[in-house]
Design a protein around this motif. Structure first.
Motif, PDB file in Angstrom:
ATOM      1  N   ARG A 216      39.413  30.858  23.731  1.00  0.00           N
ATOM      2  CA  ARG A 216      38.029  30.771  23.297  1.00  0.00           C
ATOM      3  C   ARG A 216      37.041  31.143  24.402  1.00  0.00           C
ATOM      4  O   ARG A 216      35.985  31.685  24.121  1.00  0.00           O
ATOM      5  N   ILE A 217      37.358  30.892  25.642  1.00  0.00           N
ATOM      6  CA  ILE A 217      36.417  31.216  26.715  1.00  0.00           C
ATOM      7  C   ILE A 217      36.671  32.608  27.286  1.00  0.00           C
ATOM      8  O   ILE A 217      35.920  33.058  28.131  1.00  0.00           O
ATOM      9  N   TYR A 218      37.694  33.285  26.834  1.00  0.00           N
ATOM     10  CA  TYR A 218      37.998  34.671  27.196  1.00  0.00           C
ATOM     11  C   TYR A 218      38.179  34.863  28.705  1.00  0.00           C
ATOM     12  O   TYR A 218      37.931  35.934  29.230  1.00  0.00           O
ATOM     13  N   ILE A 219      38.571  33.836  29.413  1.00  0.00           N
ATOM     14  CA  ILE A 219      38.670  33.918  30.865  1.00  0.00           C
ATOM     15  C   ILE A 219      39.730  34.929  31.303  1.00  0.00           C
ATOM     16  O   ILE A 219      39.531  35.674  32.269  1.00  0.00           O
ATOM     17  N   PHE A 220      40.838  34.983  30.586  1.00  0.00           N
ATOM     18  CA  PHE A 220      41.887  35.946  30.947  1.00  0.00           C
ATOM     19  C   PHE A 220      41.362  37.373  30.839  1.00  0.00           C
ATOM     20  O   PHE A 220      41.595  38.202  31.715  1.00  0.00           O
ATOM     21  N   TYR A 221      40.637  37.681  29.787  1.00  0.00           N
ATOM     22  CA  TYR A 221      40.132  39.031  29.563  1.00  0.00           C
ATOM     23  C   TYR A 221      39.034  39.396  30.569  1.00  0.00           C
ATOM     24  O   TYR A 221      38.927  40.541  31.009  1.00  0.00           O
ATOM     25  N   ILE A 222      38.235  38.421  30.945  1.00  0.00           N
ATOM     26  CA  ILE A 222      37.206  38.667  31.952  1.00  0.00           C
ATOM     27  C   ILE A 222      37.854  38.970  33.300  1.00  0.00           C
ATOM     28  O   ILE A 222      37.474  39.917  33.996  1.00  0.00           O
ATOM     29  N   ILE A 223      38.865  38.198  33.664  1.00  0.00           N
ATOM     30  CA  ILE A 223      39.561  38.420  34.937  1.00  0.00           C
ATOM     31  C   ILE A 223      40.280  39.762  34.926  1.00  0.00           C
ATOM     32  O   ILE A 223      40.248  40.498  35.919  1.00  0.00           O
ATOM     33  N   ALA A 224      40.914  40.129  33.807  1.00  0.00           N
ATOM     34  CA  ALA A 224      41.612  41.413  33.721  1.00  0.00           C
ATOM     35  C   ALA A 224      40.625  42.575  33.861  1.00  0.00           C
ATOM     36  O   ALA A 224      40.907  43.565  34.558  1.00  0.00           O
ATOM     37  N   GLY A 225      39.466  42.479  33.247  1.00  0.00           N
ATOM     38  CA  GLY A 225      38.453  43.526  33.361  1.00  0.00           C
ATOM     39  C   GLY A 225      37.901  43.626  34.772  1.00  0.00           C
ATOM     40  O   GLY A 225      37.714  44.731  35.301  1.00  0.00           O
ATOM     41  N   MET A 226      37.659  42.504  35.404  1.00  0.00           N
ATOM     42  CA  MET A 226      37.165  42.514  36.778  1.00  0.00           C
ATOM     43  C   MET A 226      38.218  43.068  37.734  1.00  0.00           C
ATOM     44  O   MET A 226      37.887  43.772  38.691  1.00  0.00           O
ATOM     45  N   ALA A 227      39.491  42.773  37.485  1.00  0.00           N
ATOM     46  CA  ALA A 227      40.567  43.297  38.339  1.00  0.00           C
ATOM     47  C   ALA A 227      40.639  44.813  38.234  1.00  0.00           C
ATOM     48  O   ALA A 227      40.797  45.513  39.241  1.00  0.00           O
ATOM     49  N   ARG A 228      40.502  45.336  37.034  1.00  0.00           N
ATOM     50  CA  ARG A 228      40.531  46.794  36.856  1.00  0.00           C
ATOM     51  C   ARG A 228      39.337  47.446  37.561  1.00  0.00           C
ATOM     52  O   ARG A 228      39.474  48.469  38.236  1.00  0.00           O
ATOM     53  N   THR A 229      38.165  46.851  37.412  1.00  0.00           N
ATOM     54  CA  THR A 229      36.980  47.377  38.085  1.00  0.00           C
ATOM     55  C   THR A 229      37.154  47.338  39.603  1.00  0.00           C
ATOM     56  O   THR A 229      36.811  48.303  40.297  1.00  0.00           O
ATOM     57  N   PHE A 230      37.691  46.251  40.120  1.00  0.00           N
ATOM     58  CA  PHE A 230      37.897  46.120  41.553  1.00  0.00           C
ATOM     59  C   PHE A 230      38.912  47.152  42.059  1.00  0.00           C
ATOM     60  O   PHE A 230      38.738  47.727  43.129  1.00  0.00           O
ATOM     61  N   ARG A 231      39.975  47.411  41.283  1.00  0.00           N
ATOM     62  CA  ARG A 231      40.965  48.436  41.669  1.00  0.00           C
ATOM     63  C   ARG A 231      40.314  49.809  41.769  1.00  0.00           C
ATOM     64  O   ARG A 231      40.556  50.550  42.719  1.00  0.00           O
ATOM     65  N   HIS A 232      39.493  50.169  40.797  1.00  0.00           N
ATOM     66  CA  HIS A 232      38.797  51.462  40.831  1.00  0.00           C
ATOM     67  C   HIS A 232      37.846  51.529  42.028  1.00  0.00           C
ATOM     68  O   HIS A 232      37.741  52.560  42.687  1.00  0.00           O
ATOM     69  N   PHE A 233      37.159  50.429  42.299  1.00  0.00           N
ATOM     70  CA  PHE A 233      36.234  50.387  43.421  1.00  0.00           C
ATOM     71  C   PHE A 233      36.963  50.619  44.743  1.00  0.00           C
ATOM     72  O   PHE A 233      36.542  51.432  45.561  1.00  0.00           O
ATOM     73  N   ILE A 234      38.074  49.917  44.936  1.00  0.00           N
ATOM     74  CA  ILE A 234      38.841  50.051  46.180  1.00  0.00           C
ATOM     75  C   ILE A 234      39.421  51.464  46.300  1.00  0.00           C
ATOM     76  O   ILE A 234      39.360  52.086  47.369  1.00  0.00           O
ATOM     77  N   ARG A 235      39.962  51.999  45.199  1.00  0.00           N
ATOM     78  CA  ARG A 235      40.535  53.344  45.229  1.00  0.00           C
ATOM     79  C   ARG A 235      39.472  54.386  45.602  1.00  0.00           C
ATOM     80  O   ARG A 235      39.711  55.275  46.408  1.00  0.00           O
ATOM     81  N   ASN A 236      38.276  54.274  45.045  1.00  0.00           N
ATOM     82  CA  ASN A 236      37.203  55.218  45.360  1.00  0.00           C
ATOM     83  C   ASN A 236      36.640  54.997  46.760  1.00  0.00           C
ATOM     84  O   ASN A 236      36.210  55.944  47.409  1.00  0.00           O
TER      85      ASN A 236
END
Length: 165
Positions: free
Chosen positions: A18-38
């Motif tokens: 209900r709080i979607y915490i897993f999905y928020i963390i997964a989205g932030m992890a993907r964004t952070f991976r792209h940020f570090i790669r760039n």
């Protein structure tokens, strides 16, 4: 006659879903991976220094800023029939007509297009019976400081030429 109503019971979602915490963390992890790669490999970042560099993937059918066409004599083809303004879903075209001396046709005295309201759908081009308005200027962006500067008047529209893509 009685109406039959079928009740469907909703399954209660667990708290973590209900709080979607897993999905928020997964989205932030993907964004952070792209940020570090760039950040570590800046040579692979593609960018374009517009307007000095023009995009190469623009097709001739791409819609740019509007322009009013003229006859070879220099007279505007527009007869102020108001078809383009009627077809416009954004209602961003304003035309005020005046009569031309020695002719049965009209001409636009005022022809304004509010580019901040325009959705660049091209319906005005399709609706024009005289092929007087086109969106092939080759200008795809307009940068101004005030809202009033985004209103293209008849002088600006008629001075634009067909652009090269």
């Amino acid at each position: 006659m009685a109406v039959k109503v079928k009740k469907i019971e909703r399954k209660k979602m667990p708290f973590l879903e209900r709080i979607y915490i897993f999905y928020i963390i997964a989205g932030m992890a993907r964004t952070f991976r792209h940020f570090i790669r760039n950040l570590l490999n800046t040579k692979n970042i593609e960018f374009l220094e517009y307007p000095e560099q023009k995009p190469e993937d623009i097709t001739p059918r791409y819609r740019g800023l509007h322009r009013l066409t003229k006859y070879e004599s220099g007279e505007l083809k527009c007869v102020a029939c108001d078809m383009c303004a009627t077809a416009c879903p954004a209602k961003c075209i304003y035309i005020e007509a005046c009569e031309v001396e020695g002719s049965k046709e009209k001409a636009p005295k005022v022809f304004n297009i509010d580019l901040l309201e325009c959705v660049f759908c091209g319906l005005c081009v399709e609706a024009c019976p005289k092929d007087a308005i086109r969106m092939d200027s080759g200008i795809f962006t307009k940068v101004e400081g005030k809202r009033e500067d985004f209103i293209s008047d008849i002088n600006e529209l008629s001075s634009r030429k067909r652009g090269d893509f």
